[in-house]
Scaffold this active site. Structure first.
Site, short mmCIF file in Angstrom:
data_model
loop_
_atom_site.label_atom_id
_atom_site.label_comp_id
_atom_site.label_asym_id
_atom_site.label_seq_id
_atom_site.Cartn_x
_atom_site.Cartn_y
_atom_site.Cartn_z
N LYS A 64 0.75 -1.05 -0.10
CA LYS A 64 0.17 -0.01 -0.07
C LYS A 64 0.91 1.19 -0.02
CE LYS A 64 -4.01 1.85 0.57
NZ LYS A 64 -3.73 3.03 -0.56
N LYS A 88 5.24 2.34 8.35
CA LYS A 88 3.91 2.99 8.64
C LYS A 88 2.71 2.13 8.83
CE LYS A 88 3.60 6.82 6.25
NZ LYS A 88 3.30 7.76 5.12
N LYS A 100 5.05 2.09 -3.09
CA LYS A 100 5.09 3.29 -3.49
C LYS A 100 5.10 3.49 -4.98
CE LYS A 100 4.81 7.36 -1.53
NZ LYS A 100 4.20 7.84 -0.12
N THR A 184 -4.59 13.04 6.42
CA THR A 184 -3.17 12.89 7.01
C THR A 184 -3.13 13.97 8.00
OG1 THR A 184 -2.39 12.44 4.71
CG2 THR A 184 -0.78 13.09 6.21
N ASN A 214 -1.99 19.90 0.55
CA ASN A 214 -3.02 19.46 0.99
C ASN A 214 -2.71 19.23 2.69
OD1 ASN A 214 -4.17 16.66 2.47
ND2 ASN A 214 -5.54 16.67 0.65
N SER A 344 -6.96 5.55 4.03
CA SER A 344 -7.10 4.89 2.84
C SER A 344 -7.75 3.42 3.06
CB SER A 344 -5.91 4.72 2.29
OG SER A 344 -5.48 5.72 1.51
N1 GLU Z 1 0.90 9.06 0.24
C1 GLU Z 1 0.50 8.66 1.60
C2 GLU Z 1 1.64 8.49 2.57
O1 GLU Z 1 2.62 8.67 2.23
C3 GLU Z 1 -0.83 7.87 1.71
C4 GLU Z 1 -0.72 6.61 1.33
C5 GLU Z 1 -1.88 5.49 1.11
O2 GLU Z 1 -3.01 6.09 1.40
O3 GLU Z 1 -1.97 4.65 0.70
O4 GLU Z 1 1.18 8.01 3.72
#
Ligand code: GLU
Length: 415
Positions: A64, A88, A100, A184, A214, A344
């Site tokens: 993810k 994370k 990613k 976030t 954002n 998410s």
């Molecule tokens: N891009 C965000 C992060 O770095 C969200 C990633 C997601 O929602 O999968 O945590």
């Protein structure tokens, strides 16, 4: 960059008794796919863009993580960001591994239709890699819900059926979750609120925000509504400060039409040179832009009491050590900005259930998750006498280790 990130893994490993298999598995990305996307530009020409998707580790579930569109993206950056996503998701106990994606492009130079063609080309190239049980993208730097909508639509037409759970951060009308847009920042906000007393923070405190995208805009709104004063803000155009507090409505209006720096010169607002936003006198500094913003050269100048990392990787390991010596508490990215991926996850759950939650439920569940993991990490830092970052890595690593060891360890196979 990945080597730097791995130092945090090594450091966490010292606090745990781990099977050697665990570190061997987490030291390298599982797979990184690199593709050149070729799209038709509005003037009829063809242009190519480098694109990546990295699935770093999938021991705890499908990978993810977001997709960023940025002119400086590299293989190593994508892999490092995917490594951070792995930790994370484990910090938050989400049933996911880390991934990613990126496209090396400055999206501001593209028209809307070029941006749509590029987003669709990304999914055409990576449709075999992603999937609701395999790898689930989301927004990141310079990507948004509209782009996620195009991508979900492209995926649906490739596989021949609507598959909303393949991507999160979608528009609400296409199966997005309420509360994903500010998740976030809201996660970071709930964390600050929960730990405020321990951190010596209180409404009325002064906040400096680096990056006004954002996450930066939403945290400004949330903290201001709790009585905090936003005394400095920066974006790619520069930085401004106002010790008596910036007017949020003016800030948002300036941002809509350009840069926050257009406010400088009136109402007590002054322009700040270079990266001086980092050394503004304040209680809470919020880096909400890109990696490596607080580094060996400027860390000593930080005058905040607490740093809330809404960006990924804004503080380098060298800077971490300097901040720790100064007594500055860093709320680390893999916890502080995990609200985004947590909501998410809620979006993915709702897509799979086909049942959508009211925003109050999303907020309540996010708050519970941030407080639960924040508390656990706070206690672990006290127990091991380490920084919150080390504690967060230990917390995540012990969950990752359990999952890796559950497949059978060296000891099991050698005996
Ligand atoms: N891009 C965000 C992060 O770095 C969200 C990633 C997601 O929602 O999968 O945590």
């Amino acid at each position: 960059m990945l080597d730097q990130a791995l130092t945090r893994l090594d450091e966490a490993a010292r606090h745990l008794e781990l099977d050697a298999d665990v570190l061997e598995k987490l030291k390298y990305p599982r797979e990184t796919t690199k593709v050149r996307l070729l799209i038709r530009m509005d003037d009829g020409s063809r242009k190519s863009f480098m694109a990546w998707r990295c699935r770093y580790d999938d021991t705890r579930g499908p990978t993810k993580g977001g997709i960023r569109f940025h002119p400086d993206s590299t293989d190593e950056e994508v892999e490092t960001l995917a490594f951070w996503m792995t930790f994370k998701c484990a910090v938050m106990n989400l049933p996911y591994g880390g991934g990613k994606g990126a496209v090396r492009v400055d999206p501001h130079t593209l028209s809307k239709s070029e941006l749509e063609r590029l987003s669709r080309a990304y999914i055409q190239a990576f449709s075999k890699i992603i999937g609701p049980d395999r790898d689930i993208p989301a927004p990141d730097v310079y990507t948004n819900s509209m782009i996620m909508g195009w991508m979900a639509d492209e995926y649906a037409s490739i596989v021949g059926e609507s598959t909303p759970a393949v991507i999160t951060g979608k528009p609400i009308a296409l199966g997005g979750s309420l509360g994903r847009d500010d998740a976030t920042a809201r996660g970071g906000f709930y964390l600050v609120r929960h730990l405020a007393e321990k951190l010596g923070l209180a409404p009325g405190g002064r906040v400096a925000i680096q990056g006004f995208g954002n996450a930066g805009q939403h945290i400004a709104r949330l903290l201001a509504s709790d009585g905090y004063k936003i005394v400095a803000v920066s974006d790619s155009g520069g930085a401004i400060s106002c010790p008596s507090g910036l007017d949020l409505e003016r800030l948002f209006a300036a941002k809509r039409t350009g840069s926050v720096t257009s406010l400088a010169g009136s109402n007590g607002v002054t322009a700040l040179p270079g990266d001086e936003i980092v050394s503004v006198e304040c209680d809470l500094l919020v880096p909400a832009a890109l990696e490596d913003m607080i580094h060996a050269e400027n860390a000593a100048s930080v005058r905040a009491r607490v740093v809330l990392e809404l960006a990924n990787g804004p503080v380098t390991p060298e800077a971490d050590a300097i901040l720790a010596r100064k007594g500055v508490v860093v709320l680390p990215d893999i916890l502080a900005n995990a609200g985004g991926v947590t909501v998410s996850y809620f979006e993915w759950v709702q897509n799979r259930q086909g049942y959508y939650w009211p925003v109050e439920d999303v907020h309540a569940r996010l708050k519970t998750a941030m407080e639960r993991e924040g508390e656990a990490i706070w206690e672990m830092a006290a127990k091991h006498a380490t920084t919150l970052r080390s504690a967060a890595y230990v917390h995540a690593l012990s969950r990752l280790a359990q999952a890796i060891e559950a497949h059978g360890t060296q000891q099991f196979f050698a005996s």
